[in-house]
Design a protein around this motif. Structure first.
Motif, PDB file in Angstrom:
ATOM      1  N   SER A  22     -23.514   5.407  -7.008  1.00 31.72           N
ATOM      2  CA  SER A  22     -22.145   5.853  -7.266  1.00 31.72           C
ATOM      3  C   SER A  22     -21.365   4.740  -7.963  1.00 31.72           C
ATOM      4  O   SER A  22     -21.654   3.559  -7.757  1.00 31.72           O
ATOM      5  CB  SER A  22     -21.437   6.223  -5.956  1.00 31.72           C
ATOM      6  N   PRO A  23     -20.372   5.114  -8.781  1.00 34.02           N
ATOM      7  CA  PRO A  23     -19.546   4.076  -9.413  1.00 34.02           C
ATOM      8  C   PRO A  23     -18.782   3.272  -8.361  1.00 34.02           C
ATOM      9  O   PRO A  23     -18.562   3.731  -7.235  1.00 34.02           O
ATOM     10  CB  PRO A  23     -18.583   4.882 -10.296  1.00 34.02           C
ATOM     11  N   VAL A  24     -18.367   2.069  -8.733  1.00 33.51           N
ATOM     12  CA  VAL A  24     -17.513   1.274  -7.858  1.00 33.51           C
ATOM     13  C   VAL A  24     -16.163   1.988  -7.724  1.00 33.51           C
ATOM     14  O   VAL A  24     -15.548   2.341  -8.734  1.00 33.51           O
ATOM     15  CB  VAL A  24     -17.302  -0.141  -8.426  1.00 33.51           C
ATOM     16  N   PRO A  25     -15.695   2.237  -6.493  1.00 33.75           N
ATOM     17  CA  PRO A  25     -14.412   2.913  -6.342  1.00 33.75           C
ATOM     18  C   PRO A  25     -13.249   1.968  -6.644  1.00 33.75           C
ATOM     19  O   PRO A  25     -13.427   0.755  -6.750  1.00 33.75           O
ATOM     20  CB  PRO A  25     -14.411   3.325  -4.864  1.00 33.75           C
ATOM     21  N   SER A  26     -12.062   2.544  -6.763  1.00 35.23           N
ATOM     22  CA  SER A  26     -10.832   1.763  -6.936  1.00 35.23           C
ATOM     23  C   SER A  26     -10.912   0.818  -8.128  1.00 35.23           C
ATOM     24  O   SER A  26     -10.577  -0.372  -8.038  1.00 35.23           O
ATOM     25  CB  SER A  26     -10.508   0.978  -5.654  1.00 35.23           C
ATOM     26  N   GLY A  27     -11.345   1.364  -9.262  1.00 36.18           N
ATOM     27  CA  GLY A  27     -11.458   0.577 -10.477  1.00 36.18           C
ATOM     28  C   GLY A  27     -10.211  -0.196 -10.853  1.00 36.18           C
ATOM     29  O   GLY A  27     -10.318  -1.339 -11.339  1.00 36.18           O
ATOM     30  N   PRO A  28      -9.002   0.358 -10.668  1.00 38.14           N
ATOM     31  CA  PRO A  28      -7.800  -0.411 -11.021  1.00 38.14           C
ATOM     32  C   PRO A  28      -7.688  -1.748 -10.294  1.00 38.14           C
ATOM     33  O   PRO A  28      -7.109  -2.698 -10.820  1.00 38.14           O
ATOM     34  CB  PRO A  28      -6.657   0.535 -10.639  1.00 38.14           C
ATOM     35  N   HIS A  29      -8.241  -1.830  -9.086  1.00 36.43           N
ATOM     36  CA  HIS A  29      -8.182  -3.115  -8.379  1.00 36.43           C
ATOM     37  C   HIS A  29      -9.053  -4.158  -9.066  1.00 36.43           C
ATOM     38  O   HIS A  29      -8.718  -5.353  -9.077  1.00 36.43           O
ATOM     39  CB  HIS A  29      -8.619  -2.934  -6.921  1.00 36.43           C
ATOM     40  N   ILE A  30     -10.176  -3.736  -9.648  1.00 38.78           N
ATOM     41  CA  ILE A  30     -10.992  -4.686 -10.399  1.00 38.78           C
ATOM     42  C   ILE A  30     -10.269  -5.089 -11.678  1.00 38.78           C
ATOM     43  O   ILE A  30     -10.277  -6.266 -12.073  1.00 38.78           O
ATOM     44  CB  ILE A  30     -12.379  -4.091 -10.709  1.00 38.78           C
ATOM     45  N   GLU A  31      -9.615  -4.130 -12.333  1.00 38.08           N
ATOM     46  CA  GLU A  31      -8.830  -4.470 -13.536  1.00 38.08           C
ATOM     47  C   GLU A  31      -7.743  -5.485 -13.203  1.00 38.08           C
ATOM     48  O   GLU A  31      -7.466  -6.395 -14.002  1.00 38.08           O
ATOM     49  CB  GLU A  31      -8.210  -3.195 -14.123  1.00 38.08           C
ATOM     50  N   MET A  32      -7.136  -5.340 -12.030  1.00 35.78           N
ATOM     51  CA  MET A  32      -6.131  -6.314 -11.591  1.00 35.78           C
ATOM     52  C   MET A  32      -6.757  -7.699 -11.462  1.00 35.78           C
ATOM     53  O   MET A  32      -6.191  -8.708 -11.928  1.00 35.78           O
ATOM     54  CB  MET A  32      -5.549  -5.881 -10.238  1.00 35.78           C
ATOM     55  N   THR A  33      -7.933  -7.776 -10.854  1.00 36.39           N
ATOM     56  CA  THR A  33      -8.626  -9.052 -10.701  1.00 36.39           C
ATOM     57  C   THR A  33      -8.939  -9.672 -12.058  1.00 36.39           C
ATOM     58  O   THR A  33      -8.698 -10.872 -12.285  1.00 36.39           O
ATOM     59  CB  THR A  33      -9.922  -8.855  -9.898  1.00 36.39           C
TER      60      THR A  33
ATOM     61  N   THR B 245      -1.045  -3.331 -13.253  1.00 38.09           N
ATOM     62  CA  THR B 245      -2.424  -3.057 -12.864  1.00 38.09           C
ATOM     63  C   THR B 245      -2.501  -2.479 -11.455  1.00 38.09           C
ATOM     64  O   THR B 245      -3.590  -2.182 -10.972  1.00 38.09           O
ATOM     65  CB  THR B 245      -3.262  -4.345 -12.908  1.00 38.09           C
ATOM     66  N   GLN B 246      -1.359  -2.298 -10.793  1.00 40.86           N
ATOM     67  CA  GLN B 246      -1.381  -1.785  -9.420  1.00 40.86           C
ATOM     68  C   GLN B 246      -1.750  -0.300  -9.390  1.00 40.86           C
ATOM     69  O   GLN B 246      -1.110   0.520 -10.069  1.00 40.86           O
ATOM     70  CB  GLN B 246      -0.026  -1.973  -8.758  1.00 40.86           C
ATOM     71  N   PRO B 247      -2.737   0.083  -8.568  1.00 44.16           N
ATOM     72  CA  PRO B 247      -3.103   1.500  -8.466  1.00 44.16           C
ATOM     73  C   PRO B 247      -1.968   2.382  -7.960  1.00 44.16           C
ATOM     74  O   PRO B 247      -1.916   3.571  -8.279  1.00 44.16           O
ATOM     75  CB  PRO B 247      -4.275   1.493  -7.479  1.00 44.16           C
TER      76      PRO B 247
ATOM     77  N   LEU C  81      -9.202  11.209  -6.366  1.00 37.64           N
ATOM     78  CA  LEU C  81      -8.499   9.984  -6.006  1.00 37.64           C
ATOM     79  C   LEU C  81      -9.431   8.781  -5.963  1.00 37.64           C
ATOM     80  O   LEU C  81      -9.111   7.762  -5.352  1.00 37.64           O
ATOM     81  CB  LEU C  81      -7.816  10.155  -4.638  1.00 37.64           C
ATOM     82  N   SER C  82     -10.564   8.869  -6.648  1.00 35.43           N
ATOM     83  CA  SER C  82     -11.552   7.792  -6.561  1.00 35.43           C
ATOM     84  C   SER C  82     -10.989   6.441  -7.002  1.00 35.43           C
ATOM     85  O   SER C  82     -11.369   5.399  -6.459  1.00 35.43           O
ATOM     86  CB  SER C  82     -12.792   8.134  -7.390  1.00 35.43           C
ATOM     87  N   ALA C  83     -10.085   6.450  -7.968  1.00 33.87           N
ATOM     88  CA  ALA C  83      -9.523   5.194  -8.461  1.00 33.87           C
ATOM     89  C   ALA C  83      -8.369   4.690  -7.609  1.00 33.87           C
ATOM     90  O   ALA C  83      -8.007   3.516  -7.677  1.00 33.87           O
ATOM     91  CB  ALA C  83      -9.053   5.357  -9.904  1.00 33.87           C
ATOM     92  N   VAL C  84      -7.785   5.570  -6.800  1.00 33.59           N
ATOM     93  CA  VAL C  84      -6.569   5.219  -6.053  1.00 33.59           C
ATOM     94  C   VAL C  84      -6.686   5.687  -4.604  1.00 33.59           C
ATOM     95  O   VAL C  84      -5.761   6.271  -4.044  1.00 33.59           O
ATOM     96  CB  VAL C  84      -5.311   5.806  -6.724  1.00 33.59           C
ATOM     97  N   GLY C  85      -7.830   5.400  -3.989  1.00 31.75           N
ATOM     98  CA  GLY C  85      -8.083   5.886  -2.635  1.00 31.75           C
ATOM     99  C   GLY C  85      -7.048   5.457  -1.624  1.00 31.75           C
ATOM    100  O   GLY C  85      -6.791   6.169  -0.643  1.00 31.75           O
ATOM    101  N   GLU C  86      -6.409   4.299  -1.817  1.00 33.92           N
ATOM    102  CA  GLU C  86      -5.425   3.816  -0.852  1.00 33.92           C
ATOM    103  C   GLU C  86      -4.224   4.749  -0.736  1.00 33.92           C
ATOM    104  O   GLU C  86      -3.487   4.706   0.256  1.00 33.92           O
ATOM    105  CB  GLU C  86      -4.952   2.417  -1.230  1.00 33.92           C
ATOM    106  N   LEU C  87      -4.008   5.603  -1.736  1.00 36.88           N
ATOM    107  CA  LEU C  87      -2.889   6.551  -1.682  1.00 36.88           C
ATOM    108  C   LEU C  87      -3.222   7.800  -0.884  1.00 36.88           C
ATOM    109  O   LEU C  87      -2.347   8.631  -0.638  1.00 36.88           O
ATOM    110  CB  LEU C  87      -2.472   6.957  -3.096  1.00 36.88           C
TER     111      LEU C  87
END
Length: 439
Positions: free
Chosen positions: A200-211, A275-277, A320-326
């Motif tokens: 499966s792809p890495v979830p929460s991609g925006p958090h990696i973009e932030m890093t 870059t915040q999800p 919500l795969s990219a923004v699971g925290e929501l």
């Protein structure tokens, strides 16, 4: 006990009228807990302005202090309410690291400890001992680290340096595994060439973009040759003074309050680009029928986000795969919508502070909502809701989801509102001020 305690029963207040409030949100946890490790590894002192001070960020500060960094407030000594901090790197040494329930501490600090001289012991809350950890520990072993243990508690025996190089990992469970290695990788002798090999792809991609963005701001050479690989060149990490954005994910319960009460909430200092999800809440609320406007002056880099709730929330089907925290906030909204909703792409939430899918199904079910767990999400069917105890599971976002439901359902009793101190100390005061228009 209050917001600063670990357990506190709370009767969620019902909104007597549509809310109408300005809500000032403290700094971003995700940005803070990336800026702090980068500052601790930098080539000189850094200043952070608008730092979030919460349980998670204070645990990060404590962890970095224990392995050799100096963290000070404006007057020198660090006080609990200091948000403008100076971080001065020091020789990295072994220490005792308390992780609490902070995933960023248990995943971002072990690579730093591998660079230290001496052993570092990691432990945390009982609930943290079941969270996935072997992924990052096995990757560090492959890069040359000596580690005893597979999950909390574990010990990293640092030797003052780490070889680095190529490593494969399955980061399907959390983007934090990727970010944790990348943040320190420039200090490895060979940098790192990291490849995600999960099905499966890495979830929460925006958090990696932030890093990645913060690494580049710190002068680190970082590339992403493919969507599932990252390369960091060895070299110094530059000291950077940062002004941290407000935490957009922590803003979402307040924006949801406008949506469910048909009211208006204004959040100042909302960034024009980020870059915040959590910024994804704008499109989600629009899809559910709310009016969402970012009022921003020409040339400004931030403005005021204004959300006006609809007369009736619309059901949604969302990935919500990219923004699971929501998810907890969105699930609470869906329970109050005009039809069945489907939230997918969030199987990884089973490994968060709690199994958030099971927790949401249980608590929304307890107040009368129809909820079906899917392989990778939830199907939520609204029904007449009733008051009931709402378990937070020591999970800050579960607690705030209960607060959202409680705005329109009398008798919702949250068992542990104090867990919101993990990312947002003073939540109950902010919530009460919103309801009285004093936000």
């Amino acid at each position: 006990m209050g917001d600063n305690g670990r357990v506190s029963h709370w009767s969620a207040p019902v909104a007597a009228a549509p809310v109408d409030a300005d809500v000032v949100v403290p700094g971003s946890k995700s940005l803070t807990n990336r800026a702090l490790p980068l500052a601790a590894l930098a080539d000189g002192p850094s200043r952070l302005t608008g730092t979030l001070r919460s349980r998670d960020t204070d645990l990060m500060i404590g962890a970095l202090r224990s392995v050799g960094a100096r963290v000070e407030g404006p007057a020198g000594d660090l006080h609990p309410d200091d948000t403008d901090l100076t971080i001065t790197p020091g020789p990295l040494r072994g220490g005792d690291v308390e992780c609490g329930l902070a995933g960023t501490v248990m995943r971002f600090v072990p690579p730093i400890a591998a660079l230290a001289s001496g052993p570092s012991t990691f432990d945390g809350d009982l609930a943290a001992r079941i969270r996935p950890q072997s992924t990052v520990l096995d990757a560090l072993r492959a890069l040359g680290a000596e580690i005893d243990g597979e999950r909390l508690p574990f010990t990293v025996s640092g030797t003052g340096s780490l070889r680095g190089g190529r490593v494969e990992m399955d980061a399907s469970a959390s983007s934090q595994f990727v970010s944790g290695l990348l943040l320190s990788a420039a200090r490895f002798d060979e940098g790192v060439d990291l490849v995600h090999v999960g099905a499966s792809p890495v979830p929460s991609g925006p958090h990696i973009e932030m890093t990645l963005a913060m690494l580049r701001e710190s002068g680190v050479t970082v590339e992403q040759p493919t969507p599932s690989s990252w390369r960091v060149a060895p070299g110094p990490i530059a000291a950077v003074d940062r002004v941290l954005e407000p935490d957009l994910s922590n803003a979402t319960p307040f924006l949801a309050a406008a949506a469910v009460t048909g009211g208006t909430v204004r959040v100042p200092h909302w960034p024009a680009t980020t870059t915040q999800p959590g910024d994804a809440i704008r499109d989600i609320l629009r899809a559910m029928g709310a009016s969402v406007t970012l009022e921003i002056a020409d040339g400004a880099d931030h403005g005021t986000l204004v959300v006006v709730g609809p007369s009736r929330l619309s059901a949604v089907h969302l990935d919500l795969s990219a923004v699971g925290e929501l998810t907890p906030t969105v699930a609470a909204l869906c329970a109050l919508a005009d039809g069945p909703s489907r939230l997918t792409g969030i199987a990884h939430l089973r490994g968060h502070e709690t199994d958030r899918l099971a927790a949401l199904a249980a608590e929304l079910g307890a107040v009368g909502c129809g909820v079906t767990e899917l392989d990778d999400g939830l199907e939520i069917t609204p029904a007449p809701l009733r008051g009931a105890p709402w378990r937070a599971y020591a999970d800050h976002r579960m607690a705030t989801a209960g607060a959202i439901v409680g705005l329109v359902v009398p008798g919702v009793e949250v068992d542990d509102i104090g867990c919101t101190s993990k990312t947002l100390p003073g939540f109950t005061t902010m919530w009460a001020d919103m309801l009285t228009g004093r936000g």
